[in-house]
Design an enzyme around this catalytic site. Structure first.
Site, PDB file in Angstrom:
ATOM      1  N   PRO A 425       0.821  -1.217   0.000  1.00  0.00           N
ATOM      2  CA  PRO A 425       0.000   0.000   0.000  1.00  0.00           C
ATOM      3  C   PRO A 425       0.856   1.269   0.000  1.00  0.00           C
ATOM      4  O   PRO A 425       1.815   1.360   0.771  1.00  0.00           O
ATOM      5  CB  PRO A 425      -0.807  -0.096   1.296  1.00  0.00           C
ATOM      6  CG  PRO A 425      -0.290  -1.274   2.042  1.00  0.00           C
ATOM      7  CD  PRO A 425       0.572  -2.085   1.135  1.00  0.00           C
ATOM      8  N   TYR A 583      -0.542   5.158  13.290  1.00  0.00           N
ATOM      9  CA  TYR A 583      -1.928   5.606  13.062  1.00  0.00           C
ATOM     10  C   TYR A 583      -2.812   5.121  14.224  1.00  0.00           C
ATOM     11  O   TYR A 583      -2.291   4.601  15.214  1.00  0.00           O
ATOM     12  CB  TYR A 583      -2.404   5.125  11.687  1.00  0.00           C
ATOM     13  CG  TYR A 583      -1.588   5.757  10.571  1.00  0.00           C
ATOM     14  CD1 TYR A 583      -1.549   7.150  10.417  1.00  0.00           C
ATOM     15  CD2 TYR A 583      -0.809   4.984   9.720  1.00  0.00           C
ATOM     16  CE1 TYR A 583      -0.774   7.744   9.438  1.00  0.00           C
ATOM     17  CE2 TYR A 583      -0.027   5.570   8.732  1.00  0.00           C
ATOM     18  CZ  TYR A 583      -0.007   6.957   8.597  1.00  0.00           C
ATOM     19  OH  TYR A 583       0.768   7.544   7.632  1.00  0.00           O
ATOM     20  N   ARG A 725       8.343   0.939  -3.192  1.00  0.00           N
ATOM     21  CA  ARG A 725       8.972   1.942  -4.059  1.00  0.00           C
ATOM     22  C   ARG A 725       9.416   1.415  -5.414  1.00  0.00           C
ATOM     23  O   ARG A 725       9.239   2.121  -6.422  1.00  0.00           O
ATOM     24  CB  ARG A 725      10.125   2.622  -3.306  1.00  0.00           C
ATOM     25  CG  ARG A 725       9.602   3.558  -2.203  1.00  0.00           C
ATOM     26  CD  ARG A 725      10.662   3.897  -1.203  1.00  0.00           C
ATOM     27  NE  ARG A 725      11.149   2.705  -0.528  1.00  0.00           N
ATOM     28  CZ  ARG A 725      12.214   2.671   0.264  1.00  0.00           C
ATOM     29  NH1 ARG A 725      12.893   3.769   0.489  1.00  0.00           N
ATOM     30  NH2 ARG A 725      12.593   1.553   0.842  1.00  0.00           N
TER      31      ARG A 725
END
Ligand SMILES: Cc1cc2nc3c(=O)[nH]c(=O)nc-3n(C[C@H](O)[C@H](O)[C@H](O)COP(=O)(O)OP(=O)(O)OC[C@H]3O[C@@H](n4cnc5c(N)ncnc54)[C@H](O)[C@@H]3O)c2cc1C
Ligand SMILES: Cc1cc2nc3c(=O)[nH]c(=O)nc-3n(C[C@H](O)[C@H](O)[C@H](O)COP(=O)(O)O)c2cc1C
Length: 770
Positions: A425, A583, A725
């Site tokens: 993700p 998060y 990446r």
């Protein structure tokens, strides 16, 4: 110059002979407490590379050493009643005594003064010399005299080992693993001369204690090992040559590195060399190599900068600077190999089948990769690929190329992935009001066409106030769900890929600017109130979040459930719950960000309570035939934060709650974190969780080539590899990597067929030109 080497091991002797050879006018002595034929240990191993440089520096001693070498190519493993062997590994072994005697003779021939049976008190014994080499081994008196100068960093490793020998001759580097009632023992065995083999036995502290090995004398330990390894010894006896050691002779390995390697004591310059400066675990047999390389580099610097007293400070500082890099590289590889042997019992020996156990052992240092093994022993590797493919349900017919591990399919619940590569993700910050649009369709769609088995969209937020930035994707209304459906349908209609949705809530890291406008920086306008486990801002200038109360928890849980239902309606194949990177759910798991004193803070059980509650709620509404993975930060990289051991505890809790797989990421929880990056740097977390907790995993982080992914999957360090990446740089990363390893059977989208052949031919031409 007057030079004294205190300690006549490989470091001191080799340096003395090289310096005398290049500058016979120096007066050089080696002071050694033992007699010439008196030494500890049995054999040492060298690599071909060390021999090349020894040949270049002193062909005379190199020739004698090579003459005395025992060369062998094979590695053999005895494990659970099986005997497996592979070839092409190229080691040479020599008796330590023989090596030292060759170096001693060469020193004498060149005019080095050898002073035996002299136990020196250290550098202060020689006030009138210019340079003192502290080559007095791991217990260096000289280093210990100046701890504040050299600042030694010493770590005592947990395993116990005993260094023995036997007259039985082994024609391969042999490893024998034996299970006892109290744990596993392993023997590392290699022949080093025409009569003798080294036989090192290693086990955990726990097994050592429970077998009472600490209470036995040396003969007692020898009897124990002889009995345990009787099958491989076939009646041969084990011997010790460390009778001078008191007690049981079981040692702990000490990993050492010094902050500074040289010192001026007021009269002379003192420099550390070999084991006095650093150690490398015997699992990769590089201690002697490092000692020899130190000696070579110090001589090299004198040759370059001048053989005069004035050059000494510059020589010592360049020597240290250069050697530090190589030592760090070897210590890293040695650490991986050493840790493998430390955890082998708890992690691999009871879980991996013999062929995979062998693969895992061969790649333990993570310096030897899949393609490296193919170069060493193609027959063995192909047989292993065949075994792995068959294990994973692929029917093998004929002699064609077998699919390498990363290209084998993988099934969880009712979801079948065509291969083991996941596009990880990645937030794109390009949505408006959480809506997926043509950008996302093209971006994600092209990665599906590019061959990834599972394409994850970025963290998808469960409500408007769950977003990290105003550009984050969301899934909280019908319009958004319709766009998701369009994307899922596109992927299913045009590729074999499956679609994953990562559900998340930004928590204290929400209401920030788009990444390219200032990552993690709070919005100056249009922000929204934040919530988190505790009222701690992420940055000093971040908004202070509200510590969630029960009503907040119920609302956020319901938001996750609504999003999971939308994801199911859209036909997504895989759900991931984002419990990483600081998060919202991650802020409950980490003690750095969770300071609560109610049922949701404190112990592991309490910190995991709310994330598990959310997980169970989405598991209930998500189709039973589809998997849910959980992404964890397996290391907070900050003191007081979660470590891989904590992550393993959480992984077990999620497993028990019905999670199918743990996606092993790390960090981004605490701003002041100090991560240790490097290739495959998070793979050890996946390895630990998969093999200690018994749950499938995704490895992610700095995986950039097929060779790495194949090694990880083949060794059982993960079930899937996520690549982030590299997928931004190349949408067709998977197809291109297949071509790079010569795998032409991978199917490209039919529209792109003519590009496939041209691409493969281009690679073949470039390889031929090399
Ligand atoms: C179980 C085990 C297995 C190993 N296997 C391998 C292997 O396979 N391959 C490999 O390359 N390496 C191996 N090593 C490591 C290797 O033995 C060392 O790294 C290497 O010997 C380092 O060389 P050195 O010259 O720095 O120190 P040492 O070899 O330790 O030499 C130091 C010398 O200094 C002398 N000394 C110490 N204090 C004084 C004093 N005060 N006065 C006078 N003399 C003194 C000692 O007697 C000794 O001779 C192994 C080590 C262990 C423990
Ligand atoms: C631009 C970008 C955005 C990212 N967004 C997310 C995200 O939304 N969710 C997530 O779990 N990880 C995210 N990550 C982390 C990646 O999934 C991955 O774990 C990390 O980049 C390491 O893999 P790599 O070395 O292959 O890039 C992001 C990474 C990048 C580079």
């Amino acid at each position: 110059m007057r030079i004294v080497c205190i300690g006549g091991g490989p470091a001191g002797l080799y340096f003395a002979l090289l310096m005398k050879k290049f500058h016979p006018e120096h007066s050089i002595s080696v002071v050694e407490r033992n007699r010439p034929y008196d030494t500890f240990g049995w054999g040492v191993v060298f690599s071909d590379a060390t021999m090349i440089s020894m040949r270049a520096w002193d062909p005379e001693s190199a020739a004698e050493i090579e003459e005395a070498f025992n060369h062998w190519d094979d590695i053999e493993l005895l494990f659970k009643g099986t005997r497996q062997r592979t070839s092409g590994h190229g080691f040479v072994g020599i008796g330590r005594k023989k090596l030292l005697n060759i170096l001693q003779r060469r020193c004498e021939a060149l005019g080095v003064e050898l002073v035996f049976e002299t136990d020196s008190d250290g550098d202060t014994d020689y006030p009138d010399v210019d340079l003192i080499i502290a080559s007095d081994g791991f217990n260096s008196k000289i280093r210990n005299r100046y701890p504040e100068v050299f600042e030694p960093d010493l770590v005592v490793r947990p395993n116990r080992y005993i260094w023995l020998g036997t007259k039985k001759l082994f024609d391969a580097f042999t490893f024998d693993f034996r299970k006892t009632d109290h744990g596993w023992f392993q023997a590392h065995i290699y022949k080093f001369d025409e009569n003798t083999s080294t036989f090192i036995v290693e086990t955990t502290e726990e097994a050592y204690e429970k077998h009472g090995l600490g209470t036995l004398d040396q003969q007692g330990s020898i009897d124990f090992c002889q009995n345990l390894f009787s099958e491989v010894l076939e009646g041969a006896e084990l011997m010790t040559n460390a009778r001078h050691l008191r007690g049981s002779a079981w040692l702990n390995f000490n990993r050492l590195i010094c902050d500074k390697w040289s010192h001026f004591n007021g009269n002379s310059h003192v420099v550390l060399m070999g084991d006095a400066a650093h150690t490398a675990h015997f699992a990769i047999g590089s201690g002697t190599k490092l000692a020899i390389d130190d000696a070579i580099e110090l001589t090299n610097q004198f040759n370059k900068l001048g053989h005069s007293k004035d050059s000494i400070p510059a020589v010592l500082s360049t020597y240290e600077e250069i050697r530090r890099v190589d030592v760090a590289r070897i210590q890293n590889a040695a650490r991986n190999a050493m840790e493998w042997f430390e955890v082998v019992g708890q992690r691999y020996a009871d879980t991996l089948e013999p062929p995979q156990f062998m693969y895992s052992m061969l790649t333990r240092s993570q310096r030897i990769s899949h393609e490296n093994l193919r170069l060493r022993d193609p027959v063995w590797l192909e047989a292993y690929e065949r075994w792995f493919a068959e294990k994973n349900g692929i029917e093998i017919s004929g002699n064609g190329r077998v699919l390498p591990p990363m290209f084998t399919p993988y099934s969880l619940r009712g979801t079948d992935l065509p291969n083991r590569i996941v596009m990880s993700p990645m937030a794109m910050y390009s949505a408006k009001d959480g809506m997926m649009d043509d950008f996302h369709l093209v971006h994600l769609g092209s990665r599906a066409l590019g061959g990834a088995g599972l394409v994850f969209a970025e963290m998808t937020c469960v409500s408007p106030d769950a977003r990290i930035t105003p550009g984050c994707l969301g899934l909280w209304n019908d319009e958004q769900a319709a766009q998701w459906k369009r994307f899922v349908t596109f992927v299913h209609d045009n590729s074999a890929a499956k679609v994953g949705i990562q559900l998340g809530h930004a928590g204290r890291k929400g209401a920030t600017k788009l990444a390219w406008d200032g990552i993690d920086q709070p919005l100056t306008e249009g922000g929204w109130p934040l919530i988190s486990a505790s009222a701690l801002p992420y940055l000093k200038n971040s908004q202070v979040p509200k510590a969630m109360d029960r009503a907040d928890m119920d609302r956020v849980k319901a938001d996750h459930v609504r999003a999971a239902k939308y994801a199911a309606d859209a036909g997504a194949d895989w759900l991931e719950l984002h419990c990483a990177h600081g998060y919202l759910l991650s802020s409950f798991l980490s003690p750095l960000t969770n300071r609560r004193d109610d049922d949701y803070g404190g112990s592991h059980e309490n910190r995991a309570r709310y994330p598990l509650e959310v997980f169970s709620a989405i598991r209930e509404v998500w189709p039973q035939d589809k998997p849910i993975s959980v992404r964890l930060s397996c290391h907070d990289w900050f003191e007081g934060g979660n470590t891989p051991d904590d992550a393993a505890i959480f992984a077990r809790m999620f497993k028990e709650a019905g999670a199918d797989l743990i996606d092993c990421s790390s960090g981004q929880v605490w701003k002041e974190e100090k991560p240790v990056y490097g290739r495959l740097f998070q793979t050890p977390f996946s390895d630990k969780i998969r093999n200690e907790i018994g749950i499938p995993t995704i490895a992610v982080g700095a995986i950039s080539e097929a060779d790495q992914a194949n090694s990880i999957i083949a060794a059982g360090r993960a079930d899937l590899c996520a690549v982030a990446r590299p997928h931004l740089a190349d949408p067709a990363w998977v197809l291109h990597e297949a071509a790079k390893i010569g795998l032409t059977s991978i199917v490209w989208p039919k529209q792109y067929q003519s590009g496939k052949m041209q691409y493969e031919t281009g690679l073949a031409r470039a390889a031929a030109a090399k």
